[in-house]
Design a protein around this motif. Structure first.
Motif, PDB file in Angstrom:
ATOM      1  N   ASP A   1     -19.976  17.834  -7.507  1.00  0.00           N
ATOM      2  CA  ASP A   1     -20.108  18.219  -6.092  1.00  0.00           C
ATOM      3  C   ASP A   1     -18.992  17.591  -5.263  1.00  0.00           C
ATOM      4  O   ASP A   1     -18.412  18.230  -4.390  1.00  0.00           O
ATOM      5  N   ALA A   2     -18.731  16.325  -5.524  1.00  0.00           N
ATOM      6  CA  ALA A   2     -17.703  15.595  -4.770  1.00  0.00           C
ATOM      7  C   ALA A   2     -16.330  16.227  -4.964  1.00  0.00           C
ATOM      8  O   ALA A   2     -15.592  16.435  -3.997  1.00  0.00           O
ATOM      9  N   ARG A   3     -15.992  16.531  -6.201  1.00  0.00           N
ATOM     10  CA  ARG A   3     -14.687  17.161  -6.478  1.00  0.00           C
ATOM     11  C   ARG A   3     -14.561  18.490  -5.746  1.00  0.00           C
ATOM     12  O   ARG A   3     -13.532  18.782  -5.145  1.00  0.00           O
ATOM     13  N   ALA A   4     -15.629  19.283  -5.777  1.00  0.00           N
ATOM     14  CA  ALA A   4     -15.602  20.597  -5.127  1.00  0.00           C
ATOM     15  C   ALA A   4     -15.464  20.455  -3.613  1.00  0.00           C
ATOM     16  O   ALA A   4     -14.808  21.271  -2.962  1.00  0.00           O
ATOM     17  N   HIS A   5     -16.061  19.425  -3.047  1.00  0.00           N
ATOM     18  CA  HIS A   5     -16.000  19.218  -1.598  1.00  0.00           C
ATOM     19  C   HIS A   5     -14.642  18.674  -1.152  1.00  0.00           C
ATOM     20  O   HIS A   5     -14.108  19.094  -0.126  1.00  0.00           O
ATOM     21  N   TRP A   6     -14.093  17.723  -1.880  1.00  0.00           N
ATOM     22  CA  TRP A   6     -12.901  17.015  -1.418  1.00  0.00           C
ATOM     23  C   TRP A   6     -11.601  17.663  -1.892  1.00  0.00           C
ATOM     24  O   TRP A   6     -10.617  17.705  -1.159  1.00  0.00           O
ATOM     25  N   LEU A   7     -11.579  18.155  -3.100  1.00  0.00           N
ATOM     26  CA  LEU A   7     -10.332  18.652  -3.696  1.00  0.00           C
ATOM     27  C   LEU A   7     -10.224  20.164  -3.493  1.00  0.00           C
ATOM     28  O   LEU A   7     -10.289  20.948  -4.435  1.00  0.00           O
ATOM     29  N   LEU A   8     -10.041  20.546  -2.243  1.00  0.00           N
ATOM     30  CA  LEU A   8      -9.940  21.955  -1.897  1.00  0.00           C
ATOM     31  C   LEU A   8      -8.575  22.502  -2.304  1.00  0.00           C
ATOM     32  O   LEU A   8      -7.576  21.773  -2.311  1.00  0.00           O
ATOM     33  N   PRO A   9      -8.510  23.797  -2.609  1.00  0.00           N
ATOM     34  CA  PRO A   9      -7.230  24.392  -3.006  1.00  0.00           C
ATOM     35  C   PRO A   9      -6.282  24.517  -1.816  1.00  0.00           C
ATOM     36  O   PRO A   9      -6.710  24.444  -0.663  1.00  0.00           O
ATOM     37  N   PRO A  10      -4.991  24.751  -2.104  1.00  0.00           N
ATOM     38  CA  PRO A  10      -4.048  24.986  -1.014  1.00  0.00           C
ATOM     39  C   PRO A  10      -4.539  26.134  -0.135  1.00  0.00           C
ATOM     40  O   PRO A  10      -5.199  27.044  -0.631  1.00  0.00           O
ATOM     41  N   PRO A  11      -4.296  26.024   1.150  1.00  0.00           N
ATOM     42  CA  PRO A  11      -3.295  25.193   1.815  1.00  0.00           C
ATOM     43  C   PRO A  11      -3.746  23.756   2.091  1.00  0.00           C
ATOM     44  O   PRO A  11      -3.020  23.003   2.734  1.00  0.00           O
ATOM     45  N   PHE A  12      -4.953  23.350   1.666  1.00  0.00           N
ATOM     46  CA  PHE A  12      -5.386  21.970   1.878  1.00  0.00           C
ATOM     47  C   PHE A  12      -4.550  21.022   1.030  1.00  0.00           C
ATOM     48  O   PHE A  12      -4.101  21.386  -0.058  1.00  0.00           O
ATOM     49  N   GLU A  13      -4.345  19.830   1.557  1.00  0.00           N
ATOM     50  CA  GLU A  13      -3.670  18.761   0.833  1.00  0.00           C
ATOM     51  C   GLU A  13      -4.572  17.539   0.835  1.00  0.00           C
ATOM     52  O   GLU A  13      -5.236  17.254   1.825  1.00  0.00           O
ATOM     53  N   VAL A  14      -4.579  16.834  -0.282  1.00  0.00           N
ATOM     54  CA  VAL A  14      -5.324  15.579  -0.392  1.00  0.00           C
ATOM     55  C   VAL A  14      -4.320  14.463  -0.612  1.00  0.00           C
ATOM     56  O   VAL A  14      -3.424  14.566  -1.458  1.00  0.00           O
ATOM     57  N   TRP A  15      -4.467  13.405   0.178  1.00  0.00           N
ATOM     58  CA  TRP A  15      -3.603  12.233   0.109  1.00  0.00           C
ATOM     59  C   TRP A  15      -4.458  11.006  -0.185  1.00  0.00           C
ATOM     60  O   TRP A  15      -5.637  10.964   0.171  1.00  0.00           O
ATOM     61  N   VAL A  16      -3.866  10.017  -0.842  1.00  0.00           N
ATOM     62  CA  VAL A  16      -4.558   8.766  -1.128  1.00  0.00           C
ATOM     63  C   VAL A  16      -3.713   7.580  -0.681  1.00  0.00           C
ATOM     64  O   VAL A  16      -2.489   7.664  -0.625  1.00  0.00           O
ATOM     65  N   ALA A  17      -4.398   6.496  -0.376  1.00  0.00           N
ATOM     66  CA  ALA A  17      -3.767   5.203  -0.146  1.00  0.00           C
ATOM     67  C   ALA A  17      -4.136   4.346  -1.343  1.00  0.00           C
ATOM     68  O   ALA A  17      -5.328   4.115  -1.599  1.00  0.00           O
TER      69      ALA A  17
ATOM     70  N   MET B   1       0.845  -1.175   0.000  1.00  0.00           N
ATOM     71  CA  MET B   1       0.000   0.000   0.000  1.00  0.00           C
ATOM     72  C   MET B   1       0.886   1.232   0.000  1.00  0.00           C
ATOM     73  O   MET B   1       1.817   1.336   0.799  1.00  0.00           O
ATOM     74  N   GLU B   2       0.590   2.154  -0.867  1.00  0.00           N
ATOM     75  CA  GLU B   2       1.341   3.396  -0.977  1.00  0.00           C
ATOM     76  C   GLU B   2       0.453   4.556  -0.538  1.00  0.00           C
ATOM     77  O   GLU B   2      -0.699   4.657  -0.958  1.00  0.00           O
ATOM     78  N   ILE B   3       0.984   5.424   0.325  1.00  0.00           N
ATOM     79  CA  ILE B   3       0.281   6.650   0.692  1.00  0.00           C
ATOM     80  C   ILE B   3       1.046   7.794   0.056  1.00  0.00           C
ATOM     81  O   ILE B   3       2.247   7.946   0.276  1.00  0.00           O
ATOM     82  N   ARG B   4       0.336   8.582  -0.762  1.00  0.00           N
ATOM     83  CA  ARG B   4       0.977   9.656  -1.508  1.00  0.00           C
ATOM     84  C   ARG B   4      -0.020  10.771  -1.795  1.00  0.00           C
ATOM     85  O   ARG B   4      -1.228  10.595  -1.632  1.00  0.00           O
ATOM     86  N   ARG B   5       0.513  11.906  -2.218  1.00  0.00           N
ATOM     87  CA  ARG B   5      -0.328  13.037  -2.578  1.00  0.00           C
ATOM     88  C   ARG B   5      -1.228  12.652  -3.752  1.00  0.00           C
ATOM     89  O   ARG B   5      -0.825  11.906  -4.654  1.00  0.00           O
ATOM     90  N   PHE B   6      -2.436  13.143  -3.711  1.00  0.00           N
ATOM     91  CA  PHE B   6      -3.401  12.953  -4.785  1.00  0.00           C
ATOM     92  C   PHE B   6      -2.879  13.566  -6.078  1.00  0.00           C
ATOM     93  O   PHE B   6      -2.320  14.662  -6.080  1.00  0.00           O
ATOM     94  N   VAL B   7      -3.063  12.837  -7.179  1.00  0.00           N
ATOM     95  CA  VAL B   7      -2.866  13.378  -8.527  1.00  0.00           C
ATOM     96  C   VAL B   7      -4.169  13.169  -9.283  1.00  0.00           C
ATOM     97  O   VAL B   7      -4.978  12.295  -8.931  1.00  0.00           O
ATOM     98  N   ASP B   8      -4.409  13.978 -10.288  1.00  0.00           N
ATOM     99  CA  ASP B   8      -5.718  13.987 -10.942  1.00  0.00           C
ATOM    100  C   ASP B   8      -6.157  12.620 -11.455  1.00  0.00           C
ATOM    101  O   ASP B   8      -7.342  12.298 -11.441  1.00  0.00           O
ATOM    102  N   THR B   9      -5.204  11.793 -11.872  1.00  0.00           N
ATOM    103  CA  THR B   9      -5.576  10.468 -12.381  1.00  0.00           C
ATOM    104  C   THR B   9      -6.104   9.552 -11.267  1.00  0.00           C
ATOM    105  O   THR B   9      -6.702   8.514 -11.557  1.00  0.00           O
ATOM    106  N   ASP B  10      -5.910   9.941  -9.987  1.00  0.00           N
ATOM    107  CA  ASP B  10      -6.449   9.152  -8.877  1.00  0.00           C
ATOM    108  C   ASP B  10      -7.966   9.280  -8.768  1.00  0.00           C
ATOM    109  O   ASP B  10      -8.595   8.477  -8.090  1.00  0.00           O
ATOM    110  N   TRP B  11      -8.532  10.317  -9.382  1.00  0.00           N
ATOM    111  CA  TRP B  11      -9.972  10.527  -9.231  1.00  0.00           C
ATOM    112  C   TRP B  11     -10.752   9.314  -9.733  1.00  0.00           C
ATOM    113  O   TRP B  11     -11.695   8.870  -9.111  1.00  0.00           O
ATOM    114  N   HIS B  12     -10.332   8.752 -10.872  1.00  0.00           N
ATOM    115  CA  HIS B  12     -10.984   7.546 -11.379  1.00  0.00           C
ATOM    116  C   HIS B  12     -10.104   6.309 -11.229  1.00  0.00           C
ATOM    117  O   HIS B  12     -10.607   5.198 -11.222  1.00  0.00           O
ATOM    118  N   GLY B  13      -8.825   6.476 -11.076  1.00  0.00           N
ATOM    119  CA  GLY B  13      -7.927   5.358 -10.825  1.00  0.00           C
ATOM    120  C   GLY B  13      -7.883   4.352 -11.955  1.00  0.00           C
ATOM    121  O   GLY B  13      -8.658   4.411 -12.895  1.00  0.00           O
TER     122      GLY B  13
END
Length: 165
Positions: free
Chosen positions: A42-58, A1-13
């Protein structure tokens, strides 16, 4: 399992993405107050907030199994306290991913210079989350009676949880 910063391709994986996890968790109606009929936009707007927020994925083999976002809980004079939100796919539950993401997030918040973390709305019937956050040093500092309309339990409380970093 890798934990890393979100990249746009993670949205659909490659297999399942962040959108799949977000949609699954929100439509269950048991831990997030978002409209269960929320659109992908709606989901993108709620979860993918601009900096200073960071989104991480596993992610595991191209499959996004969990995520968290971390950023300031309040504006300038309260931005030393972090806020975070977490989601884990049912495909990964029971594997300790919530704890791994929680620990990673606490470490990241410290690296970012936050002095504390606050969760504004932990649903009282979400006993797995409550047990996890308590084990990671969070305490309940307030309760909003009947603050959440659970799809299974009706009106239940929201807890505000806090810990120093």
């Amino acid at each position: 399992m890798e934990i890393r910063r979100f990249v746009d391709t993670d949205w659909h994986g490659e297999q399942a993405g962040l959108w799949d996890t977000w949609h699954e968790v929100v439509t269950a109606g048991e831990s997030y107050d978002n409209d269960p009929a929320s659109t992908e936009q709606d989901a993108r707007a709620h979860w993918l907030l601009p900096p200073p927020f960071e989104v991480w994925v596993a992610a595991e083999d191209g499959d996004v199994l969990g995520t968290y976002k971390v950023g300031p809980n309040k504006g300038r004079l309260g931005d030393h306290v972090a806020n975070a939100s977490f989601m884990v796919s049912s495909r990964a539950r029971g594997r300790g991913l919530g704890r791994t993401l929680g620990e990673h997030c606490l470490d990241r918040a410290r690296e970012l210079g936050y002095t504390a973390m606050q969760f504004n709305a932990v649903v009282s019937t979400n006993t797995v989350a409550l047990r996890l956050w308590r084990s990671l040093g969070f305490i309940i500092v307030g309760t909003i009676p009947d603050g959440f309309r659970s799809t299974k339990h009706g009106l239940v409380d929201f807890h505000i949880m806090y810990r120093q970093l």
